[in-house]
Motif scaffolding. Structure first.
Motif, PDB file in Angstrom:
ATOM      1  N   GLU A 138       0.687  -1.455  -0.096  1.00 15.16           N
ATOM      2  CA  GLU A 138      -0.083  -0.155   0.445  1.00 15.16           C
ATOM      3  C   GLU A 138       0.923   1.063  -0.015  1.00 15.16           C
ATOM      4  OE1 GLU A 138      -2.552  -0.316   3.447  1.00 15.16           O
ATOM      5  OE2 GLU A 138      -4.455  -1.778   1.984  1.00 15.16           O
ATOM      6  N   ARG A 172       2.331   2.261  -3.488  1.00 17.90           N
ATOM      7  CA  ARG A 172       0.963   1.408  -4.425  1.00 17.90           C
ATOM      8  C   ARG A 172       1.858   0.404  -6.156  1.00 17.90           C
ATOM      9  NH1 ARG A 172      -0.877   7.754  -5.054  1.00 17.90           N
ATOM     10  NH2 ARG A 172      -1.184   7.734  -3.337  1.00 17.90           N
ATOM     11  N   SER A 191      -2.406 -12.853  -4.090  1.00 15.46           N
ATOM     12  CA  SER A 191      -3.431 -12.049  -3.767  1.00 15.46           C
ATOM     13  C   SER A 191      -4.236 -13.542  -2.562  1.00 15.46           C
ATOM     14  CB  SER A 191      -5.246 -12.750  -4.682  1.00 15.46           C
ATOM     15  OG  SER A 191      -6.191 -12.251  -4.066  1.00 15.46           O
ATOM     16  N   SER A 218       0.223  -3.205  -7.143  1.00 20.30           N
ATOM     17  CA  SER A 218      -0.526  -3.809  -6.838  1.00 20.30           C
ATOM     18  C   SER A 218      -0.780  -5.518  -6.833  1.00 20.30           C
ATOM     19  CB  SER A 218      -1.257  -3.661  -7.911  1.00 20.30           C
ATOM     20  OG  SER A 218      -0.641  -4.314  -9.329  1.00 20.30           O
ATOM     21  N   ARG A 250      -1.226 -14.068 -10.131  1.00 18.74           N
ATOM     22  CA  ARG A 250      -1.509 -13.664  -9.131  1.00 18.74           C
ATOM     23  C   ARG A 250      -2.642 -13.879  -8.671  1.00 18.74           C
ATOM     24  NH1 ARG A 250      -6.045 -11.142  -7.821  1.00 18.74           N
ATOM     25  NH2 ARG A 250      -6.113  -8.212  -8.220  1.00 18.74           N
TER      26      ARG A 250
END
Length: 110
Positions: free
Chosen positions: A23, A26, A44, A28, A40
């Motif tokens: 965060e 920034r 996640s 992702s 991904r």
């Protein structure tokens, strides 16, 4: 030394990764996954606390973020220890074994 008993489950490594590394920078989930060479979906699941952090991923995170694998593995070990203690809270062993007696004569023998 007595262990400090926590009243809550330790923070998952994925939550630390998200809040303190991704965060603020920034980054992702997709960008982190690409940097780590992982899917991904896998990243996640780690970030969202659905998957534990394995040693290989810890080593990759260390390289990508400039930390150490030990940092990430210590976070995971704290969670694993908590989960294990909860899992066996009502368990009683079939037997317990005292440590061996201190045998000073073996240490002084020449």
């Amino acid at each position: 030394m007595a262990a400090l008993r926590q009243n809550r489950r330790p923070t998952m490594p994925g939550a630390i990764l998200k809040a303190h590394y991704m965060e603020p920078r920034r980054i992702s989930v997709t960008a982190m996954a690409d940097a780590l060479g992982l899917s991904r979906k896998h990243v996640s699941q780690i970030v969202n606390g659905h998957k534990r952090l394995d040693p290989t991923t810890a080593a990759r995170l260390a390289i990508v973020l400039g930390t150490t694998p030990r940092f990430w593995m210590n976070l995971q070990a704290a969670v694993d220890e908590w989960d294990a203690s909860i899992e066996i809270a009502d368990w009683t062993p079939g037997a317990t074994f005292a440590p061996p007696a201190n045998n000073d004569s073996a240490a002084t023998a020449t």
